[in-house]
Design a protein around this motif. Structure first.
Motif, PDB file in Angstrom:
ATOM      1  N   GLN A 122       0.921  -1.362  -0.070  1.00 32.08           N
ATOM      2  CA  GLN A 122       0.089  -0.035  -0.019  1.00 32.08           C
ATOM      3  C   GLN A 122       0.757   1.246   0.074  1.00 32.08           C
ATOM      4  O   GLN A 122       0.372   2.367  -0.278  1.00 32.08           O
ATOM      5  CB  GLN A 122      -0.803  -0.020   1.167  1.00 32.08           C
ATOM      6  N   GLN A 123       2.080   1.126   0.550  1.00 32.78           N
ATOM      7  CA  GLN A 123       3.099   2.376   0.466  1.00 32.78           C
ATOM      8  C   GLN A 123       3.644   2.342  -0.795  1.00 32.78           C
ATOM      9  O   GLN A 123       4.644   3.109  -1.005  1.00 32.78           O
ATOM     10  CB  GLN A 123       3.970   2.144   1.690  1.00 32.78           C
ATOM     11  N   GLY A 124       3.463   1.331  -1.803  1.00 33.87           N
ATOM     12  CA  GLY A 124       4.246   1.353  -3.081  1.00 33.87           C
ATOM     13  C   GLY A 124       5.285   0.259  -3.156  1.00 33.87           C
ATOM     14  O   GLY A 124       6.075   0.430  -4.217  1.00 33.87           O
ATOM     15  N   ASP A 125       5.554  -0.526  -2.330  1.00 38.78           N
ATOM     16  CA  ASP A 125       6.295  -1.427  -2.431  1.00 38.78           C
ATOM     17  C   ASP A 125       6.052  -2.681  -3.135  1.00 38.78           C
ATOM     18  O   ASP A 125       5.425  -3.611  -2.762  1.00 38.78           O
ATOM     19  CB  ASP A 125       7.048  -1.986  -0.955  1.00 38.78           C
ATOM     20  N   LYS A 126       6.150  -2.606  -4.667  1.00 41.30           N
ATOM     21  CA  LYS A 126       5.552  -3.965  -5.203  1.00 41.30           C
ATOM     22  C   LYS A 126       6.479  -5.194  -4.917  1.00 41.30           C
ATOM     23  O   LYS A 126       5.671  -6.281  -5.357  1.00 41.30           O
ATOM     24  CB  LYS A 126       5.795  -3.499  -7.005  1.00 41.30           C
ATOM     25  N   MET A 127       7.584  -5.167  -4.656  1.00 41.69           N
ATOM     26  CA  MET A 127       8.300  -6.335  -4.249  1.00 41.69           C
ATOM     27  C   MET A 127       7.598  -7.229  -3.087  1.00 41.69           C
ATOM     28  O   MET A 127       7.523  -8.397  -2.933  1.00 41.69           O
ATOM     29  CB  MET A 127       9.603  -6.054  -3.879  1.00 41.69           C
ATOM     30  N   ALA A 128       6.998  -6.239  -2.128  1.00 41.84           N
ATOM     31  CA  ALA A 128       6.135  -7.030  -0.988  1.00 41.84           C
ATOM     32  C   ALA A 128       5.074  -7.702  -1.688  1.00 41.84           C
ATOM     33  O   ALA A 128       4.644  -8.744  -1.129  1.00 41.84           O
ATOM     34  CB  ALA A 128       5.756  -5.814  -0.141  1.00 41.84           C
ATOM     35  N   PHE A 129       4.462  -7.285  -2.755  1.00 41.82           N
ATOM     36  CA  PHE A 129       3.254  -8.086  -3.438  1.00 41.82           C
ATOM     37  C   PHE A 129       3.927  -9.179  -4.007  1.00 41.82           C
ATOM     38  O   PHE A 129       3.212 -10.475  -3.811  1.00 41.82           O
ATOM     39  CB  PHE A 129       2.538  -7.232  -4.373  1.00 41.82           C
ATOM     40  N   ASP A 130       5.006  -9.205  -4.578  1.00 33.63           N
ATOM     41  CA  ASP A 130       5.877 -10.412  -5.242  1.00 33.63           C
ATOM     42  C   ASP A 130       5.781 -11.520  -4.205  1.00 33.63           C
ATOM     43  O   ASP A 130       5.872 -12.768  -4.508  1.00 33.63           O
ATOM     44  CB  ASP A 130       6.880 -10.198  -5.765  1.00 33.63           C
ATOM     45  N   LEU A 131       6.311 -11.252  -2.809  1.00 35.28           N
ATOM     46  CA  LEU A 131       6.296 -12.189  -1.652  1.00 35.28           C
ATOM     47  C   LEU A 131       4.926 -12.857  -1.470  1.00 35.28           C
ATOM     48  O   LEU A 131       5.028 -14.088  -1.188  1.00 35.28           O
ATOM     49  CB  LEU A 131       6.708 -11.372  -0.772  1.00 35.28           C
ATOM     50  N   LEU A 132       3.895 -11.973  -1.546  1.00 31.12           N
ATOM     51  CA  LEU A 132       2.536 -12.520  -1.151  1.00 31.12           C
ATOM     52  C   LEU A 132       2.346 -13.331  -2.311  1.00 31.12           C
ATOM     53  O   LEU A 132       1.526 -14.269  -2.104  1.00 31.12           O
ATOM     54  CB  LEU A 132       1.623 -11.440  -1.207  1.00 31.12           C
TER      55      LEU A 132
END
Length: 205
Positions: free
Chosen positions: A21-31
């Protein structure tokens, strides 16, 4: 900035969602990495075709990413994600004018959830191996013949390991309905297993 120690999967997911939500697309890749296999197994129960299931899973993650700013953590992330996956799969089938098909294919992965199959695999004799295959086929055939709502409730409980509360959230129904569906699903499978096992099957099915 220091973050509190994350002690549960839900805490970890919540932090990853916040990073997305803060703009870290890599965090979504982890999900995605964390849940794509489990989501695929769930979707495959509805769609049954592997290639189509992969497409539905991809569309699910796209929808989830676009809607993530609306996620407030009222439920666990994977409960929210599974609900999107189920709805996406149903919409896919509806758009093609298809109902959920049935299959008699045996899945060893599914059978790992069933005590009877595990017990018989421990006895490495031709007779017990044949019995194990028959039980696997019977369980999977019985699962596939269940009404969609019963099959999904049982899959979420026995294969995905969700709690009754989480299943109620995923399937958008009261917890009492969840319990009833799982009970009816188990009873239906038990009826078809009894001739093979010669038991009352009062432990699980």
């Amino acid at each position: 900035m220091r973050y509190p120690i994350l002690t549960t999967e839900r805490d970890i997911d919540k932090r990853l969602v916040e990073r997305v939500q803060q703009g870290d697309k890599m965090a979504f890749d982890l999900l995605v990495t964390k849940y794509q296999r489990k989501l695929f197994r769930l979707v495959l129960r509805l769609v049954t075709n592997q290639t189509e299931a992969e497409d539905v899973v991809q569309e699910t993650f796209i929808k989830a990413y676009r809607a993530l700013n609306q996620f407030r953590g009222d439920s666990a992330f994977y409960t929210w994600l599974y609900r999107i996956g189920i709805n996406t799969a149903k919409n896919f089938l509806d758009n093609q004018g298809r109902r959920v098909p049935t299959s008699t294919d045996t899945s060893a992965e599914q059978m790992e959830s069933y005590e009877e199959g595990e017990n018989l695999r421990d006895i490495d004799t031709p007779e017990s191996m044949l019995a194990s295959k028959q039980i696997a086929l019977t369980v999977n055939t019985a699962m596939d013949e269940l009404p969609e709502d019963l099959r999904m409730a049982l899959s979420l409980r026995e294969i995905e390991g969700l709690s009754y509360d989480e299943i109620a959230s995923v399937m958008d129904c009261p917890i009492g309905t969840v319990r009833s569906r799982i009970f009816r699903a188990r009873e239906s499978i038990a009826t078809k297993l009894r001739p093979l096992l010669g038991t009352t099957l009062d432990k699980r099915w």
